[in-house]
Structure formats: C-alpha cells, structure tokens
Design an enzyme around this catalytic site. Structure first.
Site, PDB file in Angstrom:
ATOM      1  N   GLU A 208       0.847  -1.321  -0.093  1.00  0.00           N
ATOM      2  CA  GLU A 208      -0.007   0.042   0.093  1.00  0.00           C
ATOM      3  C   GLU A 208       0.725   1.208  -0.233  1.00  0.00           C
ATOM      4  O   GLU A 208       1.860   1.420   0.526  1.00  0.00           O
ATOM      5  CB  GLU A 208      -0.920  -0.119   1.137  1.00  0.00           C
ATOM      6  CG  GLU A 208      -1.841   1.069   1.388  1.00  0.00           C
ATOM      7  CD  GLU A 208      -2.506   1.325   2.713  1.00  0.00           C
ATOM      8  OE1 GLU A 208      -3.874   1.884   2.830  1.00  0.00           O
ATOM      9  OE2 GLU A 208      -2.017   0.812   3.607  1.00  0.00           O
TER      10      GLU A 208
ATOM     11  N   LYS B  88     -10.414   0.296  -1.865  1.00  0.00           N
ATOM     12  CA  LYS B  88     -10.635  -0.006  -0.406  1.00  0.00           C
ATOM     13  C   LYS B  88     -11.967   0.589   0.084  1.00  0.00           C
ATOM     14  O   LYS B  88     -12.327   1.553   0.021  1.00  0.00           O
ATOM     15  CB  LYS B  88      -9.446   0.791   0.382  1.00  0.00           C
ATOM     16  CG  LYS B  88      -9.334   0.216   1.703  1.00  0.00           C
ATOM     17  CD  LYS B  88      -7.945   0.993   2.489  1.00  0.00           C
ATOM     18  CE  LYS B  88      -7.949   0.865   3.990  1.00  0.00           C
ATOM     19  NZ  LYS B  88      -6.790   1.636   4.539  1.00  0.00           N
TER      20      LYS B  88
ATOM     21  N   CYS C 199      -5.011  -3.460   3.483  1.00  0.00           N
ATOM     22  CA  CYS C 199      -4.597  -2.910   4.797  1.00  0.00           C
ATOM     23  C   CYS C 199      -5.847  -3.194   5.854  1.00  0.00           C
ATOM     24  O   CYS C 199      -6.065  -4.185   6.281  1.00  0.00           O
ATOM     25  CB  CYS C 199      -4.268  -1.403   4.656  1.00  0.00           C
ATOM     26  SG  CYS C 199      -3.452  -0.609   6.262  1.00  0.00           S
TER      27      CYS C 199
END
EC number: 3.5.1.128
Length: 244
Positions: free
Chosen positions: A87, A162, A204
């Site tokens: 990321e 995300k 994440c």
C-alpha cells in the site's frame, strides 16, 4: 527488501497474511531460475515463484518508482511470475493536502510507467494501494485507495478500491482519519486468475472485516492480499492479533 515464496497457492494464503518478516533475497535465491509455471525438461511443472517487495515510501514519486522498479527487475530476473508491492507504493505524503496534490488518475503518467515495467519484465504486478483520482474527483476533491493488478503485458486486469477506511484513535498520537481525503469503494472485485493462483484483492484495514475475506474465499480465492502501510502503532495492533 525483496522476499520470495515458492509454495502451492493454498499455502501462499497463510504466508502472505501473517505479516512475518521474510528473509532477504540473498538468503532465499542465489541463482536465476526458470520462469514460474514453465515446463522443465522433465515435463514437470515449476511451482509459482512469488516476490513480496517491501519499501519505505516518501513524498518523492520518482525515487519511489526507482526503488520499486529495481525490486521488480530483480524479481523478474530470478523468475518470479508475480510481484507484490505494498500500500502507498507510489508515495507517502507529509499531510493530507500533499496527498491530494500528488495523486493521479489510473491513466496518468505513473501507472503508465508501471505498466511499461510489467510489460518489459514479463511479470504480473500487484500494486497494493495507488492514490487514485477517480472520475468523481472534480465533485468530491477526494481520492480512492486503489489496489491495481497488472498482467505481464502491462494491462490493468483488476482494480479494487478500499472499502473500509481507517478512521481510528491512536493512543498518544490523536485521530487518524483516512476518510478526510479518501472515498470508500463500493464494489468487491471477484478473485482474479494469475500464474500464482486466484488472487483476492483487499487493502490494509480491510483485514479487520472477516466478511470480505469469507466472500472472496467463497468466490474461489486461493490467495488473499492485504498490502499495508501500517505505522509503528497500527502495525502491531493489526498484524499480530488479527493474523494469529
């Protein structure tokens, strides 16, 4: 740092999700090897070789690209079929305003350079969290945290934005509000077939939400990916308890 994994896809799943440190490349590979999935002279199949690249990004996109490109070139030289970048591989800014300023669309210059890199190296690239200016940039003035998957021809085969943004209180540091500059995605990307197996894309903080992982696994994912840019506090709070 560059680490390699040579395991069947179902074993790759646990290795990529543990957050364990990987040995340096010199320990794992000392000689170039045939391309992953290539048929050897004995007609037996090579296990897929996957490279996991670890970088410390800065606000300097050119220097970050240079570092990532060196790792990808080395991974390709040693026969990896797929390289994972973390990321914020493109940059980590000093503040939210700089993050917005440095962001680019998917058809911008930086992603074009990574597409060329994948094509020239003949390797798939998992770009774990690209600061994307989406089509709604003019209206929202916010970006997306976008996991981009490129094939070995440099083509974008999948994008995942995300969905779970990291809005948390960090003891001793105050609040972290990813949503101040980032829009949440709304679509779960189906697993993508790659030379290493079927890859499920996440990013994440998504790892705290098991429903996403279950959905990807039920859809046939053999590898779940959580490229991350955790800090010294958020890292131990996630990798150690969540992946145990």
């Amino acid at each position: 740092m560059l680490g390699f994994i040579t395991r069947p896809p179902r074993q790759l799943l646990s290795l990529l999700c543990t957050g364990n440190r990987l040995p340096r490349i010199s320990v794992l590979c000392t000689q170039p090897r045939p391309r992953a999935m290539e048929v050897s002279s004995s007609t037996s199949w090579e296990l897929p070789l996957v490279a996991v690249c670890q970088v410390t990004s800065t606000p300097n996109k050119q220097e970050n690209f240079k570092t990532c490109a060196e790792l990808v070139l080395e991974a390709a030289r040693l026969g990896a079929c797929l390289a994972f970048l973390p990321e914020a591989f493109d940059f980590i800014a000093r503040n939210p305003a700089e993050t917005l300023q440095l962001s680019e669309p998917l058809d911008g210059d930086l992603l074009g350079r990574y597409s060329q890199l994948a094509r020239e190296c003949g390797i798939w690239l998992s770009l774990g969290g690209f600061h994307e200016r989406g089509q709604d940039w003019e209206q929202t003035q916010k970006i997306y945290n976008c996991h981009v998957l490129l094939n070995n021809k440099g083509l974008v085969v999948a994008t995942y934005r995300k969905t779970h943004l990291c809005d948390v209180e960090i003891p001793g540091q105050g609040p972290m509000r990813e949503s101040n500059s980032t829009m949440p995605g709304t679509i779960l990307e189906p697993p993508i077939s790659t030379p290493a197996g079927k890859v499920g894309l996440a990013i994440c903080y998504d790892m705290r939400f098991p429903e996403l992982s279950l959905k990807l696994a039920q859809a046939g994912a053999e590898i779940l990916t959580y490229p991350s840019a955790f800090g010294s506090v958020t890292g131990p709070a996630h990798w150690e308890p969540v992946s145990s």
